[in-house]
Design a protein around this motif. Sequence first.
Motif, PDB file in Angstrom:
ATOM      1  N   ARG A  97       5.129   7.494  -0.188  1.00  0.00           N
ATOM      2  CA  ARG A  97       5.557   6.975   1.106  1.00  0.00           C
ATOM      3  C   ARG A  97       6.950   7.517   1.419  1.00  0.00           C
ATOM      4  NH1 ARG A  97       0.705   4.717  -0.828  1.00  0.00           N
ATOM      5  NH2 ARG A  97       0.049   2.926   0.445  1.00  0.00           N
ATOM      6  N   GLY A  98       7.399   7.268   2.643  1.00  0.00           N
ATOM      7  CA  GLY A  98       8.739   7.672   3.027  1.00  0.00           C
ATOM      8  C   GLY A  98       8.798   9.111   3.516  1.00  0.00           C
ATOM      9  N   THR A  99      10.017   9.608   3.689  1.00  0.00           N
ATOM     10  CA  THR A  99      10.217  10.935   4.283  1.00  0.00           C
ATOM     11  C   THR A  99      10.735  11.972   3.290  1.00  0.00           C
ATOM     12  OG1 THR A  99      12.435  10.276   5.007  1.00  0.00           O
ATOM     13  CG2 THR A  99      10.628   9.978   6.581  1.00  0.00           C
ATOM     14  N   GLN A 100      10.914  11.579   2.042  1.00  0.00           N
ATOM     15  CA  GLN A 100      11.389  12.549   1.053  1.00  0.00           C
ATOM     16  C   GLN A 100      10.254  13.490   0.660  1.00  0.00           C
ATOM     17  OE1 GLN A 100      13.409  10.837  -2.290  1.00  0.00           O
ATOM     18  NE2 GLN A 100      13.493  12.755  -3.438  1.00  0.00           N
ATOM     19  N   LEU A 101      10.545  14.783   0.680  1.00  0.00           N
ATOM     20  CA  LEU A 101       9.537  15.795   0.377  1.00  0.00           C
ATOM     21  C   LEU A 101       9.592  16.199  -1.092  1.00  0.00           C
ATOM     22  CD1 LEU A 101       9.823  18.215   3.451  1.00  0.00           C
ATOM     23  CD2 LEU A 101       8.266  16.296   3.130  1.00  0.00           C
ATOM     24  N   ARG A 102       8.413  16.399  -1.669  1.00  0.00           N
ATOM     25  CA  ARG A 102       8.300  16.989  -3.002  1.00  0.00           C
ATOM     26  C   ARG A 102       7.848  18.440  -2.910  1.00  0.00           C
ATOM     27  NH1 ARG A 102       3.870  12.841  -4.629  1.00  0.00           N
ATOM     28  NH2 ARG A 102       3.439  13.328  -2.431  1.00  0.00           N
ATOM     29  N   CYS A 103       7.380  18.823  -1.729  1.00  0.00           N
ATOM     30  CA  CYS A 103       6.862  20.165  -1.483  1.00  0.00           C
ATOM     31  C   CYS A 103       7.858  20.938  -0.625  1.00  0.00           C
ATOM     32  CB  CYS A 103       5.504  20.081  -0.787  1.00  0.00           C
ATOM     33  SG  CYS A 103       4.269  19.128  -1.698  1.00  0.00           S
ATOM     34  N   LYS A 104       7.515  22.177  -0.310  1.00  0.00           N
ATOM     35  CA  LYS A 104       8.437  23.033   0.440  1.00  0.00           C
ATOM     36  C   LYS A 104       8.318  22.863   1.952  1.00  0.00           C
ATOM     37  CE  LYS A 104       9.024  26.494  -3.167  1.00  0.00           C
ATOM     38  NZ  LYS A 104       9.034  27.937  -3.519  1.00  0.00           N
ATOM     39  N   GLY A 105       7.455  21.981   2.390  1.00  0.00           N
ATOM     40  CA  GLY A 105       7.313  21.706   3.810  1.00  0.00           C
ATOM     41  C   GLY A 105       6.380  20.534   4.020  1.00  0.00           C
ATOM     42  N   TRP A 106       6.383  19.986   5.246  1.00  0.00           N
ATOM     43  CA  TRP A 106       5.559  18.818   5.519  1.00  0.00           C
ATOM     44  C   TRP A 106       4.067  19.141   5.508  1.00  0.00           C
ATOM     45  CZ3 TRP A 106       5.235  13.939   4.999  1.00  0.00           C
ATOM     46  CH2 TRP A 106       6.363  13.122   5.070  1.00  0.00           C
ATOM     47  N   ARG A 107       3.696  20.361   5.832  1.00  0.00           N
ATOM     48  CA  ARG A 107       2.265  20.694   5.793  1.00  0.00           C
ATOM     49  C   ARG A 107       1.731  20.533   4.370  1.00  0.00           C
ATOM     50  NH1 ARG A 107       1.412  26.488   7.628  1.00  0.00           N
ATOM     51  NH2 ARG A 107      -0.797  25.901   7.817  1.00  0.00           N
ATOM     52  N   GLN A 108       2.432  21.088   3.395  1.00  0.00           N
ATOM     53  CA  GLN A 108       2.006  20.964   2.005  1.00  0.00           C
ATOM     54  C   GLN A 108       2.093  19.512   1.529  1.00  0.00           C
ATOM     55  OE1 GLN A 108       4.256  23.107   3.354  1.00  0.00           O
ATOM     56  NE2 GLN A 108       4.662  24.849   1.984  1.00  0.00           N
ATOM     57  N   GLU A 109       3.197  18.850   1.888  1.00  0.00           N
ATOM     58  CA  GLU A 109       3.389  17.452   1.488  1.00  0.00           C
ATOM     59  C   GLU A 109       2.282  16.567   2.055  1.00  0.00           C
ATOM     60  OE1 GLU A 109       5.187  14.176  -0.348  1.00  0.00           O
ATOM     61  OE2 GLU A 109       5.850  16.263  -0.514  1.00  0.00           O
ATOM     62  N   ALA A 110       1.894  16.835   3.286  1.00  0.00           N
ATOM     63  CA  ALA A 110       0.838  16.041   3.918  1.00  0.00           C
ATOM     64  C   ALA A 110      -0.465  16.144   3.138  1.00  0.00           C
ATOM     65  CB  ALA A 110       0.628  16.511   5.355  1.00  0.00           C
ATOM     66  N   VAL A 140      -1.945  19.794  -7.657  1.00  0.00           N
ATOM     67  CA  VAL A 140      -0.661  19.174  -7.308  1.00  0.00           C
ATOM     68  C   VAL A 140       0.478  20.179  -7.477  1.00  0.00           C
ATOM     69  CG1 VAL A 140       1.009  17.402  -7.981  1.00  0.00           C
ATOM     70  CG2 VAL A 140      -1.424  16.833  -7.819  1.00  0.00           C
ATOM     71  N   LYS A 141       0.473  20.896  -8.592  1.00  0.00           N
ATOM     72  CA  LYS A 141       1.531  21.884  -8.844  1.00  0.00           C
ATOM     73  C   LYS A 141       1.525  22.976  -7.782  1.00  0.00           C
ATOM     74  CE  LYS A 141       3.328  25.076 -12.336  1.00  0.00           C
ATOM     75  NZ  LYS A 141       3.132  25.633 -13.709  1.00  0.00           N
ATOM     76  N   ALA A 142       0.328  23.436  -7.414  1.00  0.00           N
ATOM     77  CA  ALA A 142       0.237  24.493  -6.401  1.00  0.00           C
ATOM     78  C   ALA A 142       0.770  24.008  -5.059  1.00  0.00           C
ATOM     79  CB  ALA A 142      -1.207  24.959  -6.269  1.00  0.00           C
ATOM     80  N   LEU A 143       0.392  22.794  -4.651  1.00  0.00           N
ATOM     81  CA  LEU A 143       0.867  22.262  -3.373  1.00  0.00           C
ATOM     82  C   LEU A 143       2.383  22.083  -3.377  1.00  0.00           C
ATOM     83  CD1 LEU A 143      -1.914  19.601  -2.654  1.00  0.00           C
ATOM     84  CD2 LEU A 143      -1.534  21.729  -1.391  1.00  0.00           C
ATOM     85  N   ARG A 144       2.935  21.710  -4.514  1.00  0.00           N
ATOM     86  CA  ARG A 144       4.377  21.459  -4.587  1.00  0.00           C
ATOM     87  C   ARG A 144       5.195  22.745  -4.594  1.00  0.00           C
ATOM     88  NH1 ARG A 144       5.607  16.125  -8.237  1.00  0.00           N
ATOM     89  NH2 ARG A 144       7.696  16.647  -7.505  1.00  0.00           N
ATOM     90  N   THR A 145       4.590  23.842  -5.000  1.00  0.00           N
ATOM     91  CA  THR A 145       5.366  25.076  -5.149  1.00  0.00           C
ATOM     92  C   THR A 145       5.012  26.161  -4.139  1.00  0.00           C
ATOM     93  OG1 THR A 145       3.775  25.900  -6.789  1.00  0.00           O
ATOM     94  CG2 THR A 145       5.700  24.689  -7.622  1.00  0.00           C
ATOM     95  N   MET A 146       3.889  26.038  -3.437  1.00  0.00           N
ATOM     96  CA  MET A 146       3.438  27.118  -2.563  1.00  0.00           C
ATOM     97  C   MET A 146       4.301  27.223  -1.310  1.00  0.00           C
ATOM     98  SD  MET A 146      -0.088  25.440  -1.020  1.00  0.00           S
ATOM     99  CE  MET A 146      -0.522  26.890  -0.053  1.00  0.00           C
ATOM    100  N   GLU A 147       4.378  28.451  -0.793  1.00  0.00           N
ATOM    101  CA  GLU A 147       5.091  28.716   0.449  1.00  0.00           C
ATOM    102  C   GLU A 147       4.158  28.481   1.632  1.00  0.00           C
ATOM    103  OE1 GLU A 147       8.238  29.340   0.455  1.00  0.00           O
ATOM    104  OE2 GLU A 147       8.548  29.777  -1.683  1.00  0.00           O
TER     105      GLU A 147
END
Length: 548
Positions: free
Chosen positions: A8-21, A59-66
């Motif tokens: 939840r919240g607005t803090q990102l773990r990924c490199k953008g909101w598309r991946q985070e979503a 999960v790792k791919a989503l967190r690190t992909m461009e």
Amino acid sequence: MALIQAARGTQLRCKGWRQEALLRMLENVLENGENQKELLVYAALAKAARDWPSYEAIVKALRTMEEDETLVIQSGKPIGLFKTHAFAPLVLMANCNMVGKWATSDNFYKWQQEGLIIWGGLTAADWQYIGSQGVLQGTYEIFATIGRQHFNHDLRGRFILTAGLGGMGGSQPLAGVMAKAAILAVEVNEARIDKRIAAGYLQQKTDSLDAALAIIREAIERKEPVSVGLLGNAAEVYPELLRRGIIPDIVTDQTAAHDLVYGYIPRGYSLEAAEAMRRDNPDRLKADAGASIAAEVKAMLAFKAKGAVVFDNGNNIRTQACAYGVEDAFSISIFTEAFLRPLFCRAIGPFRWIALTGNAEDIRIIDDYILTHFADNSIVTNWIGLARQYVPVEGLPARIGWLGHGERTRLALAVNAMVADGTLSGPVAFTRDHLDAGAMAHPNIMTERMKDGSDAIADWPLLNAMLNCSSMADLVAIHSGGGGYAGYMTSAGVTLVADGSEEAALRLKLTLQNDTGLGVLRYADAGYEEALDEADKKQIRRIKLEQA
């Protein structure tokens, strides 16, 4: 194992909101799922990922992909990251697609055991499941349509009999109450009954048929809605009601009848006995499940002969019954053709949106927008009012709304603008069920008895997926049936992220217009007048052939 919940919240773990979503959508299907330990989301077999190493790698791919890369997933297993471009889909999936004559349940079970394949359901492996709400409006619209067609627009004082309270069937009790009926849902797994009560989808529970009927009778006499979960087996309860001369007004079933090994529990079996037989003698289990389904469907046919409105709710129960000797099983109508096809002809179907920050206020704001700006759409405004009153939050706050061509685009673009100007707390994901106008071929469910005989033509969902890729959707998936659904269906799924950017607006506009536009043309091509009218009214560019 730590319990997985969507961030939840607005803090990102990924490199953008598309991946985070997309990561949050994956987490959300597990948060809402039936058996997180086994990665099972619903329907006995539908999984979010092939196995835990695959989940962790996704999960790792989503967190690190461009943003200019695309993750390719085969039956729940990530295969590779490919350099594409910033307007390409972030994730492409193919789940449970088998070749022609090899697409059998036996082959599926074999390859599943060998770790080569999973069934993705419709919305499990492509991370679009939002809990029982995902099919709630569709179930409600079916009941409401039956009320209009058979009971003078009023289900008060009417008795609905059904079975199955899993990830799909769990919507039925609440839908029945919303339609003002008295509904009895038979379920063999007590934990599922308890889960639906805890979630607010079911009101009462009993293990006594007599007690259940007493509650139903009182509600009918008072013309008050009620939902009762009866711990029992439908293959025993349905014939017993018939023996007693009790004829419900409406009868259906949403057990896991599609699967005779991992789904439907035969009469006389406990859950533990079924598990042991699944391990020791699966062929015997299949035979007993098939015989039990046959007994249940024979009772459903008898209810129909005595005046009940009886329908197949999309779980292949007629197909199984027919295979086990019930030759007239298909005299029971399928829900899509009987009640929903006029809507699908206009690409009106199960659209849904998810507040990715976890802020339920975002859903309320979108509700208000719909009530104001879609006031002429009685289906969706009626639904929003009911949903606000009855539908609890499961996982990330979400809403389903049956909207059609152009309407989905209008809403999504408005929401994207509200994300951009800060009206909403953060991005919103848009998706839909695979059971949508241009997205599914299933000759015994979605496309049964098509006007032009194109029931089994699977080109349409494949074209849908390719068109959505061309339209720059964020996630596109192609699914086919597994278990008892093997060889019976192909479908396509899509997810889009409204992050407030101009690029998101372009993706939303192109994908949603083309997704529903193809749906209208699928039915127009089959000769449905409603679809031809919709194509003309909405100026969808249908190519007309010159007749010799």
